[in-house]
Design a protein around this motif. Structure first.
Motif, PDB file in Angstrom:
ATOM      1  N   VAL A  39       0.870  -1.172   0.000  1.00 19.14           N
ATOM      2  CA  VAL A  39       0.000   0.000   0.000  1.00 19.14           C
ATOM      3  C   VAL A  39       0.905   1.220   0.000  1.00 19.14           C
ATOM      4  O   VAL A  39       1.973   1.209   0.615  1.00 19.14           O
ATOM      5  N   TRP A  40       0.502   2.270  -0.722  1.00 23.35           N
ATOM      6  CA  TRP A  40       1.330   3.470  -0.798  1.00 23.35           C
ATOM      7  C   TRP A  40       0.455   4.675  -1.108  1.00 23.35           C
ATOM      8  O   TRP A  40      -0.739   4.559  -1.325  1.00 23.35           O
ATOM      9  N   ARG A  41       1.071   5.850  -1.101  1.00 23.51           N
ATOM     10  CA  ARG A  41       0.366   7.074  -1.460  1.00 23.51           C
ATOM     11  C   ARG A  41       0.830   7.512  -2.838  1.00 23.51           C
ATOM     12  O   ARG A  41       2.003   7.321  -3.208  1.00 23.51           O
ATOM     13  N   ALA A  42      -0.068   8.107  -3.593  1.00 24.07           N
ATOM     14  CA  ALA A  42       0.280   8.530  -4.951  1.00 24.07           C
ATOM     15  C   ALA A  42      -0.446   9.813  -5.299  1.00 24.07           C
ATOM     16  O   ALA A  42      -1.566  10.063  -4.838  1.00 24.07           O
ATOM     17  N   ALA A  43       0.193  10.609  -6.128  1.00 20.07           N
ATOM     18  CA  ALA A  43      -0.402  11.829  -6.673  1.00 20.07           C
ATOM     19  C   ALA A  43      -0.047  11.884  -8.151  1.00 20.07           C
ATOM     20  O   ALA A  43       1.099  12.160  -8.513  1.00 20.07           O
ATOM     21  N   TYR A  44      -1.017  11.584  -9.010  1.00 17.44           N
ATOM     22  CA  TYR A  44      -0.783  11.547 -10.450  1.00 17.44           C
ATOM     23  C   TYR A  44      -1.428  12.755 -11.121  1.00 17.44           C
ATOM     24  O   TYR A  44      -2.606  13.045 -10.881  1.00 17.44           O
ATOM     25  N   PRO A  45      -0.688  13.474 -11.963  1.00 21.70           N
ATOM     26  CA  PRO A  45      -1.274  14.617 -12.676  1.00 21.70           C
ATOM     27  C   PRO A  45      -2.463  14.171 -13.525  1.00 21.70           C
ATOM     28  O   PRO A  45      -2.437  13.093 -14.142  1.00 21.70           O
ATOM     29  N   VAL A  46      -3.484  15.014 -13.565  1.00 24.84           N
ATOM     30  CA  VAL A  46      -4.691  14.701 -14.331  1.00 24.84           C
ATOM     31  C   VAL A  46      -4.761  15.519 -15.617  1.00 24.84           C
ATOM     32  O   VAL A  46      -4.987  14.982 -16.697  1.00 24.84           O
ATOM     33  N   THR A  47      -4.534  16.812 -15.504  1.00 30.08           N
ATOM     34  CA  THR A  47      -4.622  17.698 -16.663  1.00 30.08           C
ATOM     35  C   THR A  47      -3.230  18.021 -17.197  1.00 30.08           C
ATOM     36  O   THR A  47      -2.211  17.748 -16.554  1.00 30.08           O
ATOM     37  N   ALA A  48      -3.196  18.643 -18.354  1.00 31.52           N
ATOM     38  CA  ALA A  48      -1.922  19.079 -18.932  1.00 31.52           C
ATOM     39  C   ALA A  48      -1.248  20.095 -18.014  1.00 31.52           C
ATOM     40  O   ALA A  48      -0.017  20.097 -17.857  1.00 31.52           O
TER      41      ALA A  48
END
Length: 347
Positions: free
Chosen positions: A213-222
């Motif tokens: 299990v981990w934390r993530a922050a993925y860009p959504v928009t350009a």
């Protein structure tokens, strides 16, 4: 260092506690899962605390003096006695962890690149984390026999160990992005297990070693992607929107288990392997009000665990599941003071 979220930027100031035993404090009226809360540290900023396999000791990150120096690694007994520094006192250290049946510890440090404290982050970027030049080290629990496991000038931190003791899981920028890797405990056989543009970090194995299990922050928009890459180019990351993900131990079958908004981080599996405890400010996004929450590994059954004003985070159950350890601003004497607490866990 960067298993932290907004209020934890305060970990750059403060001092480790000098008490010689734990002190009992009452739980909040609705903190029904916590009983017999004991405070283990009593000044400064102390966090990222994790049990030894025996459940009798704790390794954590704190600052040795108010006037100078920066975060170092300490070990303390679970009754609050025996406080001692185990890192070498140079640079900034973070992410300590026991392994090898408590015969070794891990931590990350900047001292190979600079023995002084890293400079403060450029505030013109807003609230961001620095991706400092951190390398991973191993030592005996008294700090002796220090050995370096990584040596690439990248950010190498957020290290924990598989239950069987064979693999270290960690976060690194060695390939340009902020990804999760595993390696053998001697630093060999490095394997990248996340492959998506964005921040991946703070990973822990399930008790049976089959999942992470981990934390993530993925860009959504350009625009999000451009901001992320601009910061990454300056060795920075913005952690305001982070959700929890789960996958098989090799990184396969990744899927998101929280969709709460705000910052959700510091996940840890219960010894039963079916539940995950974590910290979140989703009830007051963009605030420093972080509480502990419990969720099933399939994303159902969200339950609030703490309700004290301010910051509660970095939870970890003892190996037998009978006690909970975490960092909190409760009972602080000065603004921003963060201490370690341990409680009996009530199902």
């Amino acid at each position: 260092m960067n298993r932290r979220l907004p209020v934890v930027a305060l970990l750059a100031v403060g001092c480790a506690a000098k008490q010689d035993q734990a002190v009992s404090i009452p739980p909040g009226a609705d903190e029904v899962h916590l009983r017999n809360i004991r405070q283990l540290t009593f000044s400064g900023t102390n966090a990222e605390a994790y049990f030894s396999a025996s459940g009798t000791q704790i390794i954590f990150q704190g600052k040795p003096e108010v006037e100078r120096g920066c975060d170092q690694e300490f070990v303390i007994n679970t009754d609050g006695t025996g406080l001692r520094r185990v890192s070498n006192g140079q640079g900034r250290t973070t992410c300590g962890y026991f392994y090898d049946h408590d015969r070794r510890i891990l931590y990350s440090s900047t001292f190979a690149h600079d023995t002084t404290c890293p400079p403060e982050v450029d505030k013109s970027f807003g609230y961001v984390w620095p991706l400092s030049h951190l390398e991973i080290y191993t030592a005996r629990p008294d700090g002796s026999d220090l050995q370096q496991l990584t040596n690439n000038g990248a950010y190498n931190a957020e290290s924990t160990v598989s239950p069987d003791g064979s693999r270290i899981i960690f976060t690194s920028t060695r390939d340009g992005d902020i990804e999760i890797y595993t390696m053998a405990t001697d630093g060999s056989d490095v394997r990248r297990i996340t492959h998506r543009v964005g921040y991946d970090g703070g990973a822990f194995f399930s008790p049976d070693g089959t999942r992470i299990v981990w934390r993530a922050a993925y860009p959504v928009t350009a625009a999000d992607t451009a901001d992320y890459l601009r910061l990454l180019g300056n060795r920075l990351v913005r952690p305001a929107k982070v959700e929890l993900w789960i996958a098989n131990a090799d990184g396969s079958d990744p899927h998101q288990i929280t969709h709460l908004g705000g910052a959700n981080f510091a996940p840890f599996f219960h010894p039963d392997g079916n539940r995950i405890i974590f910290s979140s400010n989703y009830l007051e996004p963009h605030s420093g009000q972080f509480d502990l929450f419990l969720i099933n590994r399939d994303g159902t059954g969200l339950e609030r665990i703490t309700s004290a004003t301010g910051f509660d985070s970095f939870p970890m159950w003892s190996p037998d599941g009978k006690k909970l350890l975490w960092a909190s601003e409760r009972n602080g004497k000065t603004p921003g003071e963060i201490n370690l607490f341990i409680a009996d866990w009530v199902q």
